[in-house]
Design an enzyme around this catalytic site. Sequence first.
Site, PDB file in Angstrom:
ATOM      1  N   HIS A 205       0.809  -1.228   0.000  1.00 47.61           N
ATOM      2  CA  HIS A 205       0.000   0.000   0.000  1.00 47.61           C
ATOM      3  C   HIS A 205       0.840   1.275   0.000  1.00 47.61           C
ATOM      4  O   HIS A 205       0.313   2.360  -0.136  1.00 47.61           O
ATOM      5  CB  HIS A 205      -0.927   0.030   1.218  1.00 47.61           C
ATOM      6  CG  HIS A 205      -0.235   0.386   2.500  1.00 47.61           C
ATOM      7  ND1 HIS A 205       0.473  -0.518   3.240  1.00 47.61           N
ATOM      8  CD2 HIS A 205      -0.125   1.565   3.160  1.00 47.61           C
ATOM      9  CE1 HIS A 205       0.975   0.079   4.297  1.00 47.61           C
ATOM     10  NE2 HIS A 205       0.644   1.341   4.280  1.00 47.61           N
TER      11      HIS A 205
HETATM   12  C1  UD1 Z   1      -1.899   6.096   5.308  1.00 49.21           C
HETATM   13  C2  UD1 Z   1      -0.599   6.580   5.915  1.00 49.21           C
HETATM   14  C3  UD1 Z   1       0.418   5.449   5.916  1.00 49.21           C
HETATM   15  C4  UD1 Z   1      -0.124   4.207   6.573  1.00 49.21           C
HETATM   16  C5  UD1 Z   1      -1.462   3.840   5.949  1.00 49.21           C
HETATM   17  C6  UD1 Z   1      -2.070   2.708   6.723  1.00 49.21           C
HETATM   18  C7  UD1 Z   1      -0.146   8.942   5.509  1.00 49.21           C
HETATM   19  C8  UD1 Z   1       0.697   9.900   4.768  1.00 49.21           C
HETATM   20  N1  UD1 Z   1      -0.036   7.651   5.132  1.00 49.21           N
HETATM   21  O1  UD1 Z   1      -1.634   5.770   3.955  1.00 49.21           O
HETATM   22  O2  UD1 Z   1       1.567   5.861   6.624  1.00 49.21           O
HETATM   23  O3  UD1 Z   1       0.776   3.167   6.383  1.00 49.21           O
HETATM   24  O4  UD1 Z   1      -2.352   4.959   6.018  1.00 49.21           O
HETATM   25  O5  UD1 Z   1      -2.994   1.996   5.989  1.00 49.21           O
HETATM   26  O6  UD1 Z   1      -0.874   9.319   6.387  1.00 49.21           O
HETATM   27  N2  UD1 Z   1      -8.921   5.197   0.813  1.00 49.21           N
HETATM   28  C9  UD1 Z   1     -10.185   4.654   0.723  1.00 49.21           C
HETATM   29  N3  UD1 Z   1     -10.847   4.373   1.879  1.00 49.21           N
HETATM   30  C10 UD1 Z   1     -10.322   4.607   3.110  1.00 49.21           C
HETATM   31  C11 UD1 Z   1      -9.042   5.178   3.186  1.00 49.21           C
HETATM   32  C12 UD1 Z   1      -8.357   5.462   2.028  1.00 49.21           C
HETATM   33  O7  UD1 Z   1     -10.712   4.427  -0.376  1.00 49.21           O
HETATM   34  O8  UD1 Z   1     -10.984   4.316   4.124  1.00 49.21           O
HETATM   35  C13 UD1 Z   1      -8.191   5.468  -0.446  1.00 49.21           C
HETATM   36  C14 UD1 Z   1      -8.431   6.880  -0.978  1.00 49.21           C
HETATM   37  O9  UD1 Z   1      -8.438   6.812  -2.377  1.00 49.21           O
HETATM   38  C15 UD1 Z   1      -7.188   7.616  -0.519  1.00 49.21           C
HETATM   39  C16 UD1 Z   1      -6.129   6.529  -0.571  1.00 49.21           C
HETATM   40  O10 UD1 Z   1      -6.795   5.342  -0.197  1.00 49.21           O
HETATM   41  O11 UD1 Z   1      -6.883   8.713  -1.360  1.00 49.21           O
HETATM   42  C17 UD1 Z   1      -4.959   6.786   0.373  1.00 49.21           C
HETATM   43  O12 UD1 Z   1      -5.431   6.996   1.713  1.00 49.21           O
HETATM   44  P1  UD1 Z   1      -4.591   7.886   2.734  1.00 49.21           P
HETATM   45  O13 UD1 Z   1      -5.216   7.830   4.066  1.00 49.21           O
HETATM   46  O14 UD1 Z   1      -4.342   9.236   2.153  1.00 49.21           O
HETATM   47  O15 UD1 Z   1      -3.180   7.191   2.754  1.00 49.21           O
HETATM   48  P2  UD1 Z   1      -2.819   5.656   2.930  1.00 49.21           P
HETATM   49  O16 UD1 Z   1      -2.203   5.198   1.668  1.00 49.21           O
HETATM   50  O17 UD1 Z   1      -3.964   4.904   3.482  1.00 49.21           O
HETATM   51  N1  UDP Z   2      -4.040  -4.937   8.642  1.00 45.24           N
HETATM   52  C1  UDP Z   2      -5.335  -5.428   8.691  1.00 45.24           C
HETATM   53  N2  UDP Z   2      -5.925  -5.831   7.527  1.00 45.24           N
HETATM   54  C2  UDP Z   2      -5.296  -5.780   6.319  1.00 45.24           C
HETATM   55  C3  UDP Z   2      -3.965  -5.271   6.297  1.00 45.24           C
HETATM   56  C4  UDP Z   2      -3.367  -4.856   7.463  1.00 45.24           C
HETATM   57  O1  UDP Z   2      -5.928  -5.507   9.759  1.00 45.24           O
HETATM   58  O2  UDP Z   2      -5.903  -6.160   5.313  1.00 45.24           O
HETATM   59  C5  UDP Z   2      -3.409  -4.497   9.898  1.00 45.24           C
HETATM   60  C6  UDP Z   2      -2.098  -5.162  10.201  1.00 45.24           C
HETATM   61  O3  UDP Z   2      -2.299  -6.409  10.829  1.00 45.24           O
HETATM   62  C7  UDP Z   2      -1.427  -4.136  11.105  1.00 45.24           C
HETATM   63  C8  UDP Z   2      -1.925  -2.836  10.544  1.00 45.24           C
HETATM   64  O4  UDP Z   2      -3.106  -3.126   9.794  1.00 45.24           O
HETATM   65  O5  UDP Z   2      -1.868  -4.262  12.440  1.00 45.24           O
HETATM   66  C9  UDP Z   2      -0.882  -2.252   9.656  1.00 45.24           C
HETATM   67  O6  UDP Z   2      -1.422  -1.232   8.931  1.00 45.24           O
HETATM   68  P1  UDP Z   2      -0.909  -0.818   7.491  1.00 45.24           P
HETATM   69  O7  UDP Z   2      -0.180  -1.929   6.858  1.00 45.24           O
HETATM   70  O8  UDP Z   2      -2.092  -0.294   6.782  1.00 45.24           O
HETATM   71  O9  UDP Z   2       0.036   0.425   7.826  1.00 45.24           O
HETATM   72  P2  UDP Z   2       1.541   0.588   8.348  1.00 45.24           P
HETATM   73  O10 UDP Z   2       1.757  -0.299   9.506  1.00 45.24           O
HETATM   74  O11 UDP Z   2       2.427   0.309   7.189  1.00 45.24           O
HETATM   75  O12 UDP Z   2       1.596   2.029   8.692  1.00 45.24           O
END
Ligand code: UD1
Ligand code: UDP
Length: 359
Positions: A205
């Site tokens: 991701h």
């Molecule tokens: C964010 C964090 C990242 C973390 C990740 C966990 C930042 C800069 N990044 O990244 O460090 O590892 O969360 O998962 O804060 N979207 C949906 N539904 C949701 C959420 C997101 O469709 O509920 C889609 C949207 O298109 C959005 C994209 O995912 O633009 C990215 O979401 P965003 O929260 O901006 O960043 P993550 O990639 O989730």
């Molecule tokens: N996780 C989850 N479902 C998924 C993928 C990840 O519950 O489909 C959980 C995972 O077990 C961990 C957390 O989400 O506890 C990690 O989040 P993510 O990988 O989104 O972000 P990061 O840790 O890289 O910031």
Amino acid sequence: MRLVSVVGARPQFVKLAVMCRAVAEGTRVASHHIIHTGQHYDVEMNDVFFRDLDIPEPDAHLGVGSGSHSAQTAEAMTRLEPVLRDAPADWVVLYGDTNSTLAGALVAAKLGLRIAHVEAGLRSYNRQMPEEINRVTADHLSDLLLCPTPTAVRNLAREGLQDRAVLVGDVMYDAALRYRDVAEGRGGDLAETWRPGTFALATVHRQENTDDVHRLATILGALDRIAERICPVLLPLHPRTRKAMAEAGLSCRSVTTLRPVSYLEMLLLEGRARFVLTDSGGVQKESYFVRTPCITLRNETEWVETLENRCNVLAGADEEAICAAAGCARQAGPWTAVYGDGRAAQAMLGALEVALMEP
Ligand code: UD1
Ligand code: UDP
């Protein structure tokens, strides 16, 4: 002691759950308010965590949603300011390195509130990563830096922040210890289908892998090859990755893709997988906790202990390197207890109390 936690994204809910439990078990905390920025909002990215991990309803939900880094952070700051100004806070507690962390740090610092940063001191030393900017800023604005590892404490010392740093252990380790048996006990369709040692689990991701079509294509290509030649691959898809694949017209025909799974399902799958492939920080650590070898789809990691103990290897987005690592992924170790003793949240509450008494 009055705490206000600011969260917004999936990994922060896991950390918050541990904090809520420690608060509920003790008598140190008079009030704990939760402010949810709304950064993550899909049922699978949000609601399931609150439900499965018994996290109380947030006291305020800001509904910020998605946007560019600046738009999302600015919106969170604008909506957070009045809520935080009125909140009963001896400490504003921030978690990890998301845009919600950054917004919380900037707003709390400008309001003159005391800030504690959970998972402080992590560094990739790669400023192309949005999370690196967020965590460096949050650390420098915080009054108390709650570090998961000695490496994190050393990283902070290099930036002159050692006086604010306390080693407490990793709250995600607390969570994994608490919920692993719950996850196995719950069973369900995934538990029936995915038997121990028979498959690889993958997550992708990170911005560097999803927004770069070439990197995404080579990672998906590698997952397909692994599924065809080594073992079945299960890939729960972050919504960001699903969208990036659709926009670029990419797919992986031999891999089983799913919507994001719940935390309990994830723990179960991590524990059963033959090996894990991921660019997630949390998933790298959880693989270590459950003693499953990990292949990290990045060029560097903050969780260097997993590399030093040879339980994790860096393969970047290089198809050959990923497939080669998968071909020789096997039980490694030692899986030493580098992430604390499973009581990081208790240690954090103690550190918050002590720091509050200091002038
Ligand atoms: C964010 C964090 C990242 C973390 C990740 C966990 C930042 C800069 N990044 O990244 O460090 O590892 O969360 O998962 O804060 N979207 C949906 N539904 C949701 C959420 C997101 O469709 O509920 C889609 C949207 O298109 C959005 C994209 O995912 O633009 C990215 O979401 P965003 O929260 O901006 O960043 P993550 O990639 O989730
Ligand atoms: N996780 C989850 N479902 C998924 C993928 C990840 O519950 O489909 C959980 C995972 O077990 C961990 C957390 O989400 O506890 C990690 O989040 P993510 O990988 O989104 O972000 P990061 O840790 O890289 O910031």
